[in-house]
Design an enzyme around this catalytic site. Structure first.
Site, PDB file in Angstrom:
ATOM      1  N   GLY A 114       0.844  -1.199   0.000  1.00  0.00           N
ATOM      2  CA  GLY A 114       0.000   0.000   0.000  1.00  0.00           C
ATOM      3  C   GLY A 114       0.875   1.244   0.000  1.00  0.00           C
ATOM      4  O   GLY A 114       1.823   1.334   0.770  1.00  0.00           O
ATOM      5  N   ARG A 138       0.828  -5.113  -4.907  1.00  0.00           N
ATOM      6  CA  ARG A 138       0.981  -6.125  -3.857  1.00  0.00           C
ATOM      7  C   ARG A 138       1.465  -7.446  -4.452  1.00  0.00           C
ATOM      8  O   ARG A 138       1.165  -8.520  -3.944  1.00  0.00           O
ATOM      9  CB  ARG A 138      -0.337  -6.312  -3.112  1.00  0.00           C
ATOM     10  CG  ARG A 138      -0.790  -5.076  -2.329  1.00  0.00           C
ATOM     11  CD  ARG A 138      -1.831  -5.412  -1.299  1.00  0.00           C
ATOM     12  NE  ARG A 138      -2.359  -4.238  -0.633  1.00  0.00           N
ATOM     13  CZ  ARG A 138      -1.786  -3.627   0.404  1.00  0.00           C
ATOM     14  NH1 ARG A 138      -0.646  -4.071   0.877  1.00  0.00           N
ATOM     15  NH2 ARG A 138      -2.353  -2.563   0.955  1.00  0.00           N
ATOM     16  N   ASP A 162       5.841  -5.024   5.833  1.00  0.00           N
ATOM     17  CA  ASP A 162       6.378  -6.358   6.136  1.00  0.00           C
ATOM     18  C   ASP A 162       6.345  -7.301   4.930  1.00  0.00           C
ATOM     19  O   ASP A 162       7.229  -8.149   4.790  1.00  0.00           O
ATOM     20  CB  ASP A 162       5.699  -6.978   7.365  1.00  0.00           C
ATOM     21  CG  ASP A 162       4.188  -6.856   7.329  1.00  0.00           C
ATOM     22  OD1 ASP A 162       3.644  -6.348   6.321  1.00  0.00           O
ATOM     23  OD2 ASP A 162       3.547  -7.280   8.305  1.00  0.00           O
ATOM     24  N   THR A 210       4.725   2.443   6.228  1.00  0.00           N
ATOM     25  CA  THR A 210       3.308   2.072   6.260  1.00  0.00           C
ATOM     26  C   THR A 210       2.544   3.087   7.099  1.00  0.00           C
ATOM     27  O   THR A 210       3.060   3.569   8.117  1.00  0.00           O
ATOM     28  CB  THR A 210       3.046   0.673   6.851  1.00  0.00           C
ATOM     29  OG1 THR A 210       1.643   0.538   7.121  1.00  0.00           O
ATOM     30  CG2 THR A 210       3.788   0.416   8.138  1.00  0.00           C
ATOM     31  N   ASP A 270       0.176   2.188   8.786  1.00  0.00           N
ATOM     32  CA  ASP A 270      -0.328   1.410   9.923  1.00  0.00           C
ATOM     33  C   ASP A 270       0.591   1.458  11.147  1.00  0.00           C
ATOM     34  O   ASP A 270       0.165   1.119  12.256  1.00  0.00           O
ATOM     35  CB  ASP A 270      -0.506  -0.065   9.527  1.00  0.00           C
ATOM     36  CG  ASP A 270      -1.461  -0.244   8.355  1.00  0.00           C
ATOM     37  OD1 ASP A 270      -2.287   0.652   8.126  1.00  0.00           O
ATOM     38  OD2 ASP A 270      -1.372  -1.289   7.683  1.00  0.00           O
ATOM     39  N   ASP A 301       2.848  -0.611  11.942  1.00  0.00           N
ATOM     40  CA  ASP A 301       2.831  -1.936  12.573  1.00  0.00           C
ATOM     41  C   ASP A 301       4.103  -2.741  12.300  1.00  0.00           C
ATOM     42  O   ASP A 301       4.080  -3.974  12.319  1.00  0.00           O
ATOM     43  CB  ASP A 301       1.586  -2.727  12.114  1.00  0.00           C
ATOM     44  CG  ASP A 301       1.584  -2.979  10.611  1.00  0.00           C
ATOM     45  OD1 ASP A 301       2.429  -2.401   9.893  1.00  0.00           O
ATOM     46  OD2 ASP A 301       0.724  -3.761  10.149  1.00  0.00           O
ATOM     47  N   ARG A 360      -5.098  -2.083   9.669  1.00  0.00           N
ATOM     48  CA  ARG A 360      -5.033  -3.552   9.674  1.00  0.00           C
ATOM     49  C   ARG A 360      -5.216  -4.118  11.081  1.00  0.00           C
ATOM     50  O   ARG A 360      -6.151  -3.733  11.751  1.00  0.00           O
ATOM     51  CB  ARG A 360      -3.716  -4.029   9.067  1.00  0.00           C
ATOM     52  CG  ARG A 360      -3.929  -4.560   7.665  1.00  0.00           C
ATOM     53  CD  ARG A 360      -2.845  -5.544   7.315  1.00  0.00           C
ATOM     54  NE  ARG A 360      -2.165  -5.162   6.090  1.00  0.00           N
ATOM     55  CZ  ARG A 360      -2.654  -5.366   4.875  1.00  0.00           C
ATOM     56  NH1 ARG A 360      -3.808  -5.932   4.693  1.00  0.00           N
ATOM     57  NH2 ARG A 360      -1.958  -5.002   3.821  1.00  0.00           N
TER      58      ARG A 360
HETATM   59  O1  F6P Z   1      -1.342  -1.421   5.020  1.00  0.00           O
HETATM   60  C1  F6P Z   1      -1.881  -0.205   4.645  1.00  0.00           C
HETATM   61  C2  F6P Z   1      -3.361  -0.327   4.401  1.00  0.00           C
HETATM   62  O2  F6P Z   1      -3.846   0.939   4.048  1.00  0.00           O
HETATM   63  C3  F6P Z   1      -4.163  -0.930   5.546  1.00  0.00           C
HETATM   64  O3  F6P Z   1      -4.414   0.001   6.578  1.00  0.00           O
HETATM   65  C4  F6P Z   1      -5.398  -1.393   4.823  1.00  0.00           C
HETATM   66  O4  F6P Z   1      -6.035  -2.458   5.503  1.00  0.00           O
HETATM   67  C5  F6P Z   1      -4.847  -1.866   3.514  1.00  0.00           C
HETATM   68  O5  F6P Z   1      -3.618  -1.204   3.316  1.00  0.00           O
HETATM   69  C6  F6P Z   1      -5.737  -1.595   2.334  1.00  0.00           C
HETATM   70  O6  F6P Z   1      -5.172  -2.161   1.223  1.00  0.00           O
HETATM   71  P1  F6P Z   1      -5.602  -1.870  -0.276  1.00  0.00           P
HETATM   72  O7  F6P Z   1      -5.030  -0.533  -0.653  1.00  0.00           O
HETATM   73  O8  F6P Z   1      -4.999  -2.986  -1.041  1.00  0.00           O
HETATM   74  O9  F6P Z   1      -7.105  -1.834  -0.321  1.00  0.00           O
END
Ligand code: F6P
Length: 343
Positions: free
Chosen positions: A10, A71, A103, A126, A128, A130, A172
């Site tokens: 992301g 991803r 990660d 990130t 997040d 995390d 997340r």
């Molecule tokens: O890891 C970053 C994040 O924005 C999370 O907070 C969220 O769950 C996820 O990516 C969303 O992913 P995508 O952009 O693939 O919908």
């Protein structure tokens, strides 16, 4: 030295500041940089572009990533994709690769270094927050400021209509974004993945706040928050290439239950990808620049299988293995401080 850079997973505000810092440092040392497009997909498919210092002018202020992201996990179809990754790395004549990611992305860099001795250096990112080893990741500060601004706006409409507004944040399986933005906006309640949802207690607190004179309420809920024994609320059944479900929607469930149990009109706002968009905060620009400079030092020292991290105020070096060993949930002392206001 010829150094490749890629951004995976992301996106988040601050990625371009890292790119700028690496390109400038490598240039100062007499080397050159190549941008790998769209994360690991670019190395699987051989998609790249040269990166000159002039092209990085002004990008520090831009959100997202000028290289694109995905991803893609080359270990998912390893028989085909790993040979392609190695061949394209060689074909580009790279001496090192700086992987900027969370990660998942750093996990791939770690395996490529461990299993195939590929010269990898990681930079953690990130919204997040995390990731292990690093105290804070860039992107997080920008995200909590976006959530804070959004809730400040929601407060006035909540107050006008005497409503409860439930705000669902990203993050997340870690409650960092929900907890920090909830503290910053004096939320009436904060729900995080680390603590099972107790709706009866939420309703009791909200009613008490009303009895004390407040005529609206804000509840912040992290997308990964769970009801006891029910697991997470997911948007779709399928998982991504790294096995992650797409979280989202718990805010709607929480809002309905709160309305049922309190009798107060309740609405839910899911902030979603807004939290990842737009210009990075000054803090994130500085942190991302410092991490980029640190990563360049590791590359120029040929110190591979490593990554940079923030420890206190210092940029430190650690191993990719340590950085991806586990994910980092919210440090509970922050939640205990937040919970002073909704005991
Ligand atoms: O890891 C970053 C994040 O924005 C999370 O907070 C969220 O769950 C996820 O990516 C969303 O992913 P995508 O952009 O693939 O919908």
């Amino acid at each position: 030295m010829k150094v490749g850079l890629l951004t995976g997973g992301g996106d988040c505000p601050g990625l371009n500041a890292v790119i700028r810092a690496v390109v400038q440092s490598v240039h100062n040392d007499g080397g050159s940089c190549v941008g790998i497009l769209e994360g690991w997909r670019g190395l699987v498919k051989g998609m790249s572009r040269p990166l000159e210092v002039a092209e990085t002018d002004g990008i520090i202020a831009r959100g997202g990533t000028i290289l694109g992201s995905s991803r893609t996990n080359p270990f998912k179809n390893a028989d085909f994709d790993i040979p392609a990754v190695r061949a394209n790395f060689q074909a580009l004549g790279l001496d090192a690769l700086v992987a900027i990611g969370g990660d998942d992305t750093l996990g791939v860099a770690h395996r490529l270094h461990k299993d195939f001795q590929m010269p990898m250096v990681g930079v953690p990112k990130t919204i997040d927050n995390d990731l292990m080893v690093t105290d804070f990741t860039f992107g997080f500060d920008t995200a909590i400021n976006i959530v804070t601004e959004a809730i400040d706006r929601l407060r006035t409409t909540a107050e006008s209509h005497r409503r409860i507004i439930v705000v669902e944040t990203m993050g997340r399986h870690a409650g960092w974004i929900a907890c920090f933005s909830g503290i910053a906006t004096a939320a009436d309640y904060i729900l995080i993945p680390e603590v099972p949802i107790d709706i009866a207690h939420v309703a009791e607190v909200l009613k008490r706040h009303r009895a004390e004179g407040k005529n609206y309420n804000i509840v912040v809920v992290s997308e990964g928050a769970e009801f006891p024994d029910k697991g997470t609320t997911n948007i779709a059944a399928e998982t991504d290439a790294f096995g992650h479900v797409r979280l989202g929607g718990v805010g709607n469930v929480v809002a309905k239950l709160i309305e049922d149990q309190t009798g107060y009109e309740t609405r839910c706002v899911i902030l979603g990808h807004l939290q990842r968009g737009g210009a990075p905060s000054a803090y994130d620009r500085v942190l991302a620049t410092r991490l980029g400079l640190g990563a360049s030092r590791l590359v120029l020292q040929k110190n591979f299988g490593t990554m940079v991290a923030l420890s206190g105020t210092k940029i430190i070096e650690t191993t990719l293995a340590a950085g991806v060993a586990a994910s980092k949930t919210l440090t509970m002392s922050f939640y205990e401080e937040a919970a002073t206001f909704f005991k």
